[in-house]
Design an enzyme around this catalytic site. Structure first.
Site, PDB file in Angstrom:
ATOM      1  N   TYR A  48     111.136  11.072  54.659  1.00 30.34           N
ATOM      2  CA  TYR A  48     110.505  11.302  55.963  1.00 30.34           C
ATOM      3  C   TYR A  48     109.108  11.928  55.882  1.00 30.34           C
ATOM      4  O   TYR A  48     108.450  12.062  56.907  1.00 30.34           O
ATOM      5  CB  TYR A  48     111.407  12.193  56.823  1.00 30.34           C
ATOM      6  CG  TYR A  48     112.752  11.572  57.085  1.00 30.34           C
ATOM      7  CD1 TYR A  48     112.882  10.517  57.980  1.00 30.34           C
ATOM      8  CD2 TYR A  48     113.895  12.018  56.426  1.00 30.34           C
ATOM      9  CE1 TYR A  48     114.110   9.928  58.212  1.00 30.34           C
ATOM     10  CE2 TYR A  48     115.126  11.438  56.662  1.00 30.34           C
ATOM     11  CZ  TYR A  48     115.234  10.399  57.549  1.00 30.34           C
ATOM     12  OH  TYR A  48     116.444   9.816  57.780  1.00 30.34           O
TER      13      TYR A  48
ATOM     14  N   HIS B  98     111.015   4.596  64.312  1.00 32.46           N
ATOM     15  CA  HIS B  98     111.705   5.158  63.145  1.00 32.46           C
ATOM     16  C   HIS B  98     110.659   5.479  62.089  1.00 32.46           C
ATOM     17  O   HIS B  98     109.836   4.615  61.754  1.00 32.46           O
ATOM     18  CB  HIS B  98     112.749   4.190  62.599  1.00 32.46           C
ATOM     19  CG  HIS B  98     113.829   3.908  63.592  1.00 32.46           C
ATOM     20  ND1 HIS B  98     114.835   4.798  63.851  1.00 32.46           N
ATOM     21  CD2 HIS B  98     114.016   2.856  64.426  1.00 32.46           C
ATOM     22  CE1 HIS B  98     115.613   4.309  64.795  1.00 32.46           C
ATOM     23  NE2 HIS B  98     115.130   3.133  65.168  1.00 32.46           N
TER      24      HIS B  98
END
Length: 147
Positions: free
Chosen positions: A26, A103
């Site tokens: 991430y 996302h």
């Protein structure tokens, strides 16, 4: 500000951990960075942003319901609820607002269960795998669709 010039930014479960959770997946940007990126991109298009993050599905659904009163669209990263929540899908379709699904990671390059989204066929915009910069892409594409 009127509804036509406001976007609701929704971040689902575990996104409060951005910056520390699996940085190899991430990145190092935080939720505060996401909110700033989104707010800046929205301002460029003449929109303001109201943000919510929750680890609780019902809180997110309540915020989505409330958005129909004063928002023109929604940018949402539903986190793990992407793959499990019919209720979140129903809330998004029920308020009749255009929305963008975002996302941070490339969900299609990850575990098989992440490849499916309950939102993919009803989202006006989908941005996947662009890191936190994907929020700005989503805002730009979404605001271009709002009259």
């Amino acid at each position: 500000m009127t509804a036509q010039r406001r976007i609701l930014l929704v971040n689902g479960p575990n996104l409060n951990l951005l910056g520390t959770r699996e940085p190899e997946v991430y990145g190092s940007a935080t939720l505060a960075d996401v909110e700033r990126i989104t707010t800046d991109a929205a301002a460029e298009a003449g929109f303001e942003v109201r943000s919510i993050q929750s680890n609780h599905e019902g809180v997110l659904i309540d915020a989505i319901h409330a958005a129909r009163e004063d928002c023109a669209g929604i940018v949402i990263n539903p986190g793990g609820l992407t793959h499990t929540s019919v209720a979140l899908r129903d809330a998004l379709t029920g308020v009749s607002l255009l929305f963008a699904e975002v996302h941070v990671s490339d969900v299609h390059a990850r575990e098989e269960f992440r490849h499916f989204s309950y939102l993919e066929d009803v989202a006006a915009v989908r941005v996947i795998g662009e890191g936190v910069g994907g929020y700005a892409t989503a805002v730009r594409q979404l605001t271009a669709l709002i009259p």
